[in-house]
Write an enzyme that holds these catalytic residues in place. Structure first.
Site, short mmCIF file in Angstrom:
data_model
loop_
_atom_site.label_atom_id
_atom_site.label_comp_id
_atom_site.label_asym_id
_atom_site.label_seq_id
_atom_site.Cartn_x
_atom_site.Cartn_y
_atom_site.Cartn_z
N GLY A 1 -55.55 -12.52 18.18
CA GLY A 1 -54.91 -12.26 19.61
C GLY A 1 -55.85 -11.50 20.33
CD GLN B 1 -57.94 -6.79 23.13
OE1 GLN B 1 -57.25 -7.51 22.88
NE2 GLN B 1 -58.71 -6.25 22.00
CB CYS C 1 -58.19 -3.49 17.92
SG CYS C 1 -58.15 -3.76 19.48
CG LEU C 2 -60.63 -8.97 18.58
CD1 LEU C 2 -60.92 -10.34 19.39
CD2 LEU C 2 -61.80 -9.43 17.40
CG HIS D 1 -52.35 -5.60 18.04
ND1 HIS D 1 -53.20 -4.58 17.15
CD2 HIS D 1 -53.52 -5.60 18.96
CE1 HIS D 1 -54.46 -4.33 17.51
NE2 HIS D 1 -54.56 -4.86 18.55
CD GLU D 2 -53.27 -9.16 21.06
OE1 GLU D 2 -53.82 -8.36 21.97
OE2 GLU D 2 -53.67 -9.12 19.86
CG HIS E 1 -54.30 -4.67 23.53
ND1 HIS E 1 -55.28 -3.52 23.52
CD2 HIS E 1 -54.57 -5.06 22.47
CE1 HIS E 1 -56.05 -3.77 22.58
NE2 HIS E 1 -55.43 -4.66 21.86
NI NI Z 1 -56.33 -5.15 19.66
#
Ligand code: NI
Length: 190
Positions: free
Chosen positions: A66, A71, A111-112, A153-154, A157
């Site tokens: 995701g 991000q 998380c990226l 999670h997204e 963000h």
């Molecule tokens: Ni993340």
């Protein structure tokens, strides 16, 4: 379904333009854009589609499941995901809203934007989602488990919330060194 504009007091967002997504890159902690509350998408055009497709590409390159627009440094309410890695499972959700949460479950998340950090995060087990697609048409879905976890999670963000905000104190302590390295790198790059 009306756009989710009621909760934000910010001025109307500027439309997405090509210069915003031409050199798109994933940004990392402690970039302040990760901590901002994002604004709803209001224009459904080719630029929005191009942004979403570039985000899916970046997510795949980074082996993620995701990726949310903040991000990549764009504070719009939009995320892309793919829970399986199969191209037919690509999903794009614009102005998503989660509702009808049920149950709770702990699970490991990364998380990226927080490379090398993992945390055990408590999430709702089941969730319903309503959002708009890239043409502005309403979509609805209900999920349990991994996909419901990705949604949460997204969506976090989009509200400026990271897994480090939801981690327990022991895990946060364990992540401290990596966080500090990321902070040094960020400050060095400025
Ligand atoms: Ni993340």
């Amino acid at each position: 379904m009306p756009l989710a504009t009621s909760k934000t007091t910010q001025p109307p967002p500027t439309p997405i333009s090509p210069d915003m997504y031409q050199d798109l890159q994933i940004i990392f902690h402690p970039d302040p854009r990760l901590k901002k509350r994002s604004v709803p998408v209001q224009v459904f055009d080719e630029n929005l589609k191009a942004l979403a497709s570039r985000m899916l590409e970046l997510m795949r390159q980074a082996s993620g499941v995701g990726l949310a627009a903040p991000q990549v440094g764009l504070n719009y309410r939009l995320f892309v995901m793919n829970a399986t890695g199969n191209p037919e499972d690509d999903r794009v959700y614009v102005n998503p809203e989660l509702y009808d949460p049920a149950g709770e479950e702990e699970g490991e998340e990364g998380c990226l934007s927080l490379p090398k950090i993992a945390g055990t995060i408590l999430r709702n087990k089941s969730m319903r989602l309503k959002a708009l697609d890239l043409d502005g048409n309403p979509v609805e879905a209900a999920e349990t488990g991994f996909i419901a976890r990705i949604w949460q999670h997204e969506t976090d963000h989009l509200n400026g919330v990271l897994i480090t905000d939801r981690m327990g104190s022991v895990e946060k302590m364990a992540a401290r060194k990596i966080l500090r390295e990321l902070e040094q790198k960020f400050n060095g790059n400025k």
